[in-house]
Design a protein around this motif. Structure first.
Motif, PDB file in Angstrom:
ATOM      1  N   ASP A 257     -26.311  17.073 -44.371  1.00 18.47           N
ATOM      2  CA  ASP A 257     -26.908  18.248 -43.743  1.00 18.47           C
ATOM      3  C   ASP A 257     -28.258  17.944 -43.113  1.00 18.47           C
ATOM      4  OD1 ASP A 257     -24.942  20.293 -44.331  1.00 18.47           O
ATOM      5  OD2 ASP A 257     -25.533  20.100 -46.433  1.00 18.47           O
TER       6      ASP A 257
ATOM      7  N   PHE B  77     -26.596  21.795 -50.559  1.00 20.89           N
ATOM      8  CA  PHE B  77     -26.705  20.780 -49.516  1.00 20.89           C
ATOM      9  C   PHE B  77     -26.183  19.423 -49.990  1.00 20.89           C
ATOM     10  CE2 PHE B  77     -30.365  23.641 -49.528  1.00 20.89           C
ATOM     11  CZ  PHE B  77     -30.274  24.212 -48.274  1.00 20.89           C
TER      12      PHE B  77
ATOM     13  N   ALA C 153     -20.249  22.884 -49.003  1.00 20.16           N
ATOM     14  CA  ALA C 153     -21.157  21.755 -48.795  1.00 20.16           C
ATOM     15  C   ALA C 153     -20.409  20.424 -48.903  1.00 20.16           C
ATOM     16  CB  ALA C 153     -22.294  21.804 -49.817  1.00 20.16           C
TER      17      ALA C 153
ATOM     18  N   ALA D 248     -34.147  23.903 -46.001  1.00 19.32           N
ATOM     19  CA  ALA D 248     -33.545  24.534 -47.173  1.00 19.32           C
ATOM     20  C   ALA D 248     -34.085  25.946 -47.367  1.00 19.32           C
ATOM     21  CB  ALA D 248     -33.814  23.690 -48.417  1.00 19.32           C
TER      22      ALA D 248
END
Length: 207
Positions: free
Chosen positions: A29, A25, A82, A16
């Motif tokens: 992911d 996210f 996302a 991240a």
């Protein structure tokens, strides 16, 4: 028993941070780092510890921090992308947001609309609504591109303001985007086709 979860959390926060503040996210992911249950547990821990922020079910971000205002709201486009990654879907800015991004409407819409070939989903973040609506291929032209945003701005504003869209798009789109518009024109509604061909025919102006 605790070490694998800690290791997964460390890997998640490292990724991240590599993507930078403002990144959004979903658990998908991070599924290359651990099994889904371990990822979910690690994300919950990171959110409890304030290292990530939980935006909604299965949706997290590493927020940008304003020196006076604190954590800022995520960019709606990052949220939409996302959610699309989570289901392996395509997504395209639509509605008033498409018109705003092209400079055709000054007001930032409270609701950010997107079309997707994946499942529909609505996320409410304070006063902002991010709405992904499932659409058929004929309504999802050139998804994820500036050219696709032009199509959606035309669809939103309609024939009465089509000339405004044409003028801005003809001046700002790259030659590659104009070529994509020209190649896809048959997918558009009949009233829109002439507008798209006009945009595609204008030589690129980088100013």
């Amino acid at each position: 028993m605790d070490q694998p979860s800690s290791s997964t959390a460390d890997k998640i926060i490292a990724r991240a941070q590599t993507r930078g503040r403002g990144s959004v996210f979903t658990p998908s992911d991070f599924l290359d780092l651990a099994e889904r249950a371990a990822v979910d547990q690690a994300l919950s821990r990171l959110a409890r510890n304030g290292k990530l922020r939980r935006l909604a079910r299965g949706l997290y971000d590493l927020p940008k921090i304003h020196p006076r205002l604190g954590p800022l709201s995520p960019d709606p486009d990052h949220v939409a992308r996302a959610l699309a990654r989570e289901t392996g879907s395509k997504v395209q800015i639509a509605g008033a947001r498409a018109a705003h991004l092209l400079g055709l409407t000054p007001q930032v819409p409270a609701q950010s609309d997107y079309l997707t070939d994946g499942p529909s989903r609505r996320v409410v973040l304070g006063k902002r609504v991010i709405d992904l609506r499932h659409a058929s291929p004929k309504h999802l032209m050139l998804p994820g591109s500036v050219a696709g945003t032009v199509v959606q701005a035309l669809r939103h504003l309609g024939p009465t303001r089509a000339g405004d869209v044409v003028r801005i798009a003809a001046r700002s789109l790259s030659a590659a985007d104009k070529k994509r518009l020209g190649a896809s024109v048959r997918q558009a509604p009949a009233w829109m086709q002439r507008m798209l061909l006009t945009i595609a025919a204008v030589e690129f102006d980088p100013r």
